[in-house]
Design an enzyme around this catalytic site. Sequence first.
Site, PDB file in Angstrom:
ATOM      1  N   ASP A 130      -3.343 -12.082  -4.431  1.00 42.94           N
ATOM      2  CA  ASP A 130      -2.916 -11.542  -6.069  1.00 42.94           C
ATOM      3  C   ASP A 130      -4.316 -11.530  -6.958  1.00 42.94           C
ATOM      4  OD1 ASP A 130      -0.173 -10.833  -7.416  1.00 42.94           O
ATOM      5  OD2 ASP A 130      -1.211 -12.052  -8.669  1.00 42.94           O
ATOM      6  N   ARG A 190       7.941 -13.616   3.665  1.00 48.48           N
ATOM      7  CA  ARG A 190       7.879 -14.316   2.593  1.00 48.48           C
ATOM      8  C   ARG A 190       8.555 -15.335   2.583  1.00 48.48           C
ATOM      9  NH1 ARG A 190       8.981 -15.805  -2.315  1.00 48.48           N
ATOM     10  NH2 ARG A 190       8.130 -14.921  -4.231  1.00 48.48           N
ATOM     11  N   ARG A 241       0.632  -1.650  -3.784  1.00 48.63           N
ATOM     12  CA  ARG A 241       1.507  -2.712  -3.665  1.00 48.63           C
ATOM     13  C   ARG A 241       2.546  -2.090  -2.311  1.00 48.63           C
ATOM     14  NH1 ARG A 241       3.830  -5.964  -7.575  1.00 48.63           N
ATOM     15  NH2 ARG A 241       2.250  -6.868  -8.537  1.00 48.63           N
TER      16      ARG A 241
HETATM   17  O1  CP3 Z   1       0.085  -4.531  -1.328  1.00 49.51           O
HETATM   18  C1  CP3 Z   1      -0.486  -4.809  -2.354  1.00 49.51           C
HETATM   19  O2  CP3 Z   1      -0.929  -4.094  -3.323  1.00 49.51           O
HETATM   20  C2  CP3 Z   1      -1.492  -5.932  -2.156  1.00 49.51           C
HETATM   21  C3  CP3 Z   1      -1.224  -7.162  -2.906  1.00 49.51           C
HETATM   22  C4  CP3 Z   1      -0.999  -7.192  -4.496  1.00 49.51           C
HETATM   23  C5  CP3 Z   1      -0.049  -8.086  -5.105  1.00 49.51           C
HETATM   24  N1  CP3 Z   1      -0.359  -8.034  -6.233  1.00 49.51           N
HETATM   25  C6  CP3 Z   1       0.973  -8.568  -4.458  1.00 49.51           C
HETATM   26  C7  CP3 Z   1       2.214  -9.133  -5.000  1.00 49.51           C
HETATM   27  C8  CP3 Z   1      -1.943  -6.819  -5.384  1.00 49.51           C
HETATM   28  C9  CP3 Z   1      -3.243  -5.834  -5.282  1.00 49.51           C
HETATM   29  C10 CP3 Z   1      -1.511  -7.123  -6.580  1.00 49.51           C
HETATM   30  C11 CP3 Z   1      -1.981  -6.967  -7.876  1.00 49.51           C
HETATM   31  C12 CP3 Z   1      -1.497  -7.632  -9.064  1.00 49.51           C
HETATM   32  N2  CP3 Z   1      -0.971  -8.894  -9.264  1.00 49.51           N
HETATM   33  C13 CP3 Z   1      -1.470  -7.068 -10.370  1.00 49.51           C
HETATM   34  C14 CP3 Z   1      -2.359  -5.470 -10.687  1.00 49.51           C
HETATM   35  C15 CP3 Z   1      -1.552  -4.316 -10.271  1.00 49.51           C
HETATM   36  C16 CP3 Z   1      -0.094  -4.005 -10.989  1.00 49.51           C
HETATM   37  O3  CP3 Z   1       0.787  -4.189 -10.640  1.00 49.51           O
HETATM   38  O4  CP3 Z   1      -0.295  -3.730 -12.471  1.00 49.51           O
HETATM   39  C17 CP3 Z   1      -0.936  -7.766 -11.196  1.00 49.51           C
HETATM   40  C18 CP3 Z   1      -0.696  -7.500 -13.049  1.00 49.51           C
HETATM   41  C19 CP3 Z   1      -0.490  -8.795 -10.540  1.00 49.51           C
HETATM   42  C20 CP3 Z   1       0.208 -10.290 -11.144  1.00 49.51           C
HETATM   43  C21 CP3 Z   1       1.608 -10.116 -10.685  1.00 49.51           C
HETATM   44  N3  CP3 Z   1       1.825 -10.678  -9.188  1.00 49.51           N
HETATM   45  C22 CP3 Z   1       2.734  -9.885 -11.311  1.00 49.51           C
HETATM   46  C23 CP3 Z   1       2.963  -9.519 -12.747  1.00 49.51           C
HETATM   47  C24 CP3 Z   1       3.774 -10.369 -10.407  1.00 49.51           C
HETATM   48  C25 CP3 Z   1       5.337 -10.362 -10.555  1.00 49.51           C
HETATM   49  C26 CP3 Z   1       5.590  -8.863 -10.508  1.00 49.51           C
HETATM   50  C27 CP3 Z   1       6.678  -8.427  -9.319  1.00 49.51           C
HETATM   51  O5  CP3 Z   1       6.435  -7.368  -8.809  1.00 49.51           O
HETATM   52  O6  CP3 Z   1       7.094  -9.269  -8.974  1.00 49.51           O
HETATM   53  C28 CP3 Z   1       3.081 -10.578  -9.178  1.00 49.51           C
HETATM   54  C29 CP3 Z   1       3.802 -10.894  -7.740  1.00 49.51           C
HETATM   55  C30 CP3 Z   1       3.337 -10.300  -6.683  1.00 49.51           C
HETATM   56  N4  CP3 Z   1       2.185  -9.867  -6.283  1.00 49.51           N
HETATM   57  C31 CP3 Z   1       4.266  -9.633  -5.506  1.00 49.51           C
HETATM   58  C32 CP3 Z   1       3.689  -9.133  -4.679  1.00 49.51           C
HETATM   59  C33 CP3 Z   1       3.868  -8.388  -3.363  1.00 49.51           C
HETATM   60  C34 CP3 Z   1       5.850  -9.683  -5.555  1.00 49.51           C
HETATM   61  C35 CP3 Z   1       6.157 -11.252  -5.193  1.00 49.51           C
HETATM   62  C36 CP3 Z   1       7.306 -11.675  -4.483  1.00 49.51           C
HETATM   63  O7  CP3 Z   1       7.161 -11.376  -3.379  1.00 49.51           O
HETATM   64  O8  CP3 Z   1       8.165 -12.292  -4.989  1.00 49.51           O
END
Ligand code: CP3
Length: 357
Positions: A85, A48, A35
């Site tokens: 994602d 974003r 992340r």
């Molecule tokens: O920088 C990076 O790591 C690359 C991009 C990336 C994202 N999600 C962007 C993201 C990666 C590799 C992921 C993986 C991901 N997504 C996982 C596995 C890793 C982990 O954290 O356990 C999971 C379970 C998801 C599903 C997901 N996506 C969730 C549960 C959420 C909401 C939680 C949150 O942090 O808001 C997301 C949204 C998400 N994916 C964001 C980002 C930057 C935040 C969204 C936003 O900008 O509002």
Amino acid sequence: MTHGTELKRRPSRTRRLLSVFDGEALSPPPVWLMRQAGRYLPEYRATRSKAGGFLDLCYNPALAAEVTLQPIRRYGFDAAILFSDILVVPDALGQKVSFVEGEGPRLSPLADGKAIAALSLEGANRTFSVIAETVQRLRQDLPAETALIGFCGAPWTVATYMIGGQGSSDQATARSMAYRDPQAFQALMDLLVAASVAYLDGQVRAGADLLQIFDSWAGSLPEDEFDRWVIAPTRDLVAEMKRRHPGVPIIGFPRGAGEHAARFVRETGVDAVGCDTAMPLGQIRATLSGRTVVQGNLDPLLLVAGGARMKERVRQIVGKLGVNPFIFNLGHGIVPQTPPAHVAELVAIVRDTKQTG
Ligand code: CP3
């Protein structure tokens, strides 16, 4: 490790991080953070808001490439991770996915085998090709020495969101369906393996150097279910990717696997294992380090705290694990309240662990 066409085409020497997969222990170790692109960066929040929704950002190759590059410009990490994602896969399979600001993902939950049978791989490649276009741009725009990581969610973790319809602390809905209707659940696993292969294959063809499989909820299953829903589908996914791209390293991240971690590595065929925050350094050293590439495992909340305590722990981790092939990372993703200055500090501390003489 085998040297397929991919590594020959892009010599690992120019990308330091890839050398650990040739069995080299690098000092200082290569570093990137899960992340590393995200809400803790003001420039991410600005991009974003330009994109509209979160998935609109994932499906906009110019903007997705931009947010991937932002942490590389700031911190000079050894690897960039594609901005996308794990839930792009259910979206591509025809299950509606949305992200509610501040609340996380929402999907229309799959209630039974009928709902699973209604999903289709047909048309998924159209979605995956948009993501591959982001990778293509990145390979052009990234510094030559920065490795590019592609990724997907592991079938089990993706299924927990597809069946539960949202995140949960115990994954009870998915675990219950797996007991109630293992046949339908297996069909979902098989579909997710096929879809993940298509998603990852597109990323590798577009220029990803290595891959990570995120199994964020691997820790919620008892041992026989762990074998069936974590190890078996991951093994199938890894086997097919190795058949297609033998030279592309794969990192598994079975968060919460605990005692299962060493067996996970042996039985899935991954080249590296991401260790979560809770995994003791002694256990990592005794059961994983030197047998596979190890990645991890600073507590993301210690990165929020920063200071002397963080420095001490980073040195402890690198001291224990850096003697064998190792990639420095967190034990889970960066959290939004992380001060960007602490990330710069962390990278400086890791790079300062270089052993001389
Ligand atoms: O920088 C990076 O790591 C690359 C991009 C990336 C994202 N999600 C962007 C993201 C990666 C590799 C992921 C993986 C991901 N997504 C996982 C596995 C890793 C982990 O954290 O356990 C999971 C379970 C998801 C599903 C997901 N996506 C969730 C549960 C959420 C909401 C939680 C949150 O942090 O808001 C997301 C949204 C998400 N994916 C964001 C980002 C930057 C935040 C969204 C936003 O900008 O509002």
